[in-house]
Design a protein around this motif. Structure first.
Motif, PDB file in Angstrom:
ATOM      1  N   LEU A  48       0.736  -1.186  -0.090  1.00  0.00           N
ATOM      2  CA  LEU A  48       0.169   0.029  -0.125  1.00  0.00           C
ATOM      3  C   LEU A  48       0.868   1.215   0.075  1.00  0.00           C
ATOM      4  O   LEU A  48       2.091   1.133   0.495  1.00  0.00           O
ATOM      5  CB  LEU A  48      -0.784   0.002   1.233  1.00  0.00           C
ATOM      6  CG  LEU A  48      -1.809  -1.261   1.309  1.00  0.00           C
ATOM      7  CD1 LEU A  48      -2.758  -0.851   2.536  1.00  0.00           C
ATOM      8  CD2 LEU A  48      -2.860  -1.236   0.230  1.00  0.00           C
ATOM      9  N   VAL A  62      -6.982   1.795  -0.211  1.00  0.00           N
ATOM     10  CA  VAL A  62      -6.938   0.613  -0.634  1.00  0.00           C
ATOM     11  C   VAL A  62      -7.813   0.586  -1.854  1.00  0.00           C
ATOM     12  O   VAL A  62      -9.156   1.088  -1.743  1.00  0.00           O
ATOM     13  CB  VAL A  62      -7.309  -0.400   0.445  1.00  0.00           C
ATOM     14  CG1 VAL A  62      -7.244  -1.736  -0.077  1.00  0.00           C
ATOM     15  CG2 VAL A  62      -6.300  -0.029   1.624  1.00  0.00           C
ATOM     16  N   THR A  66      -7.868  -4.515  -4.604  1.00  0.00           N
ATOM     17  CA  THR A  66      -6.983  -5.047  -3.610  1.00  0.00           C
ATOM     18  C   THR A  66      -8.013  -5.457  -2.575  1.00  0.00           C
ATOM     19  O   THR A  66      -7.804  -6.648  -1.879  1.00  0.00           O
ATOM     20  CB  THR A  66      -6.138  -4.017  -2.920  1.00  0.00           C
ATOM     21  OG1 THR A  66      -5.328  -3.374  -4.134  1.00  0.00           O
ATOM     22  CG2 THR A  66      -5.309  -4.560  -1.974  1.00  0.00           C
TER      23      THR A  66
END
Length: 212
Positions: A48, A62, A66
């Motif tokens: 990330l 996010v 993902t």
């Protein structure tokens, strides 16, 4: 790029909806000067990008992709996560090359004691199992580990006490889902062989190269 050597176990502080995904805030004891907006961080094996850094915590966005392909989508406030900052050129490669690009999700089916260690049996999809070999490397929730046994329905790992103590595996129970990333070298070898043979390795190919 990461090494699979966990630096800290952080805790999810909050999850906020975005137009396409979520913003996750995580508390951590990692040094504030060692992380800045734009830096990459592995959160339980998922790469990330830090969007905000505050004393004792950071925030990352996010994506929907993902969230759907990793366990990040099921995280809740209070959940512990393994953290590792990106590898520097002067750093040690103590584990193996980990990209933070999750291949899939495995399920812990059994945990049993073996001397001082604990053996984890993890069930994985065949698409992941084809890259897993005995004594090969795999990242489980961002932890660089060595495969101790390959089974028809998954694989096993012998986890030493130090790894248990310093990662989220110490609290793992049967049924928990984990992020899996297989060794990048195996992926490249498989890709090369498939392209060279039009879909796979044959007996003739092995004989030609002196393997069989």
């Amino acid at each position: 790029m990461f090494t699979g050597i966990v630096e800290d176990v952080g805790v999810v502080a909050s999850l906020s909806p975005l137009r396409a995904g979520k913003a996750i805030a995580i508390t951590t004891s990692l040094p504030e000067e060692g992380m800045a907006p734009g830096d990459s961080v592995s959160v339980s094996g998922v790469c990330l990008t830090v969007t905000k850094k505050e004393p004792g915590r950071f925030t990352a966005d996010v994506s929907t992709e993902t969230l759907s392909k990793s366990t990040v989508g099921s995280l809740k406030p209070g959940t512990a996560v393994n953290l590792e900052r990106a590898l520097t050129l002067s750093g040690r490669l103590g584990g193996h090359i980990v990209y933070g690009h999750v291949d899939g999700i495995g399920v812990v089916r059994e945990i049993r004691p073996e001397g001082e260690a604990r053996v984890f049996h993890i069930q994985a999809d065949p698409s992941i199992m084809k890259f897993i070999v005995y004594k090969g490397a795999i990242a489980v929730d961002g932890i660089s580990l060595t495969v101790s046994t390959v089974r028809s329905d998954g694989f096993e790992l012998a986890i030493i006490p130090t790894t248990l103590e310093r990662t989220t595996l110490k609290d793992a129970r049967p049924g928990v889902r984990v992020n899996l990333e297989t060794d990048i070298i195996g992926k490249y070898v498989s890709r090369y062989l498939d392209a060279a043979q039009g879909g796979g390795v044959t007996l003739d190919f092995l004989k030609t190269h002196g393997i069989a």
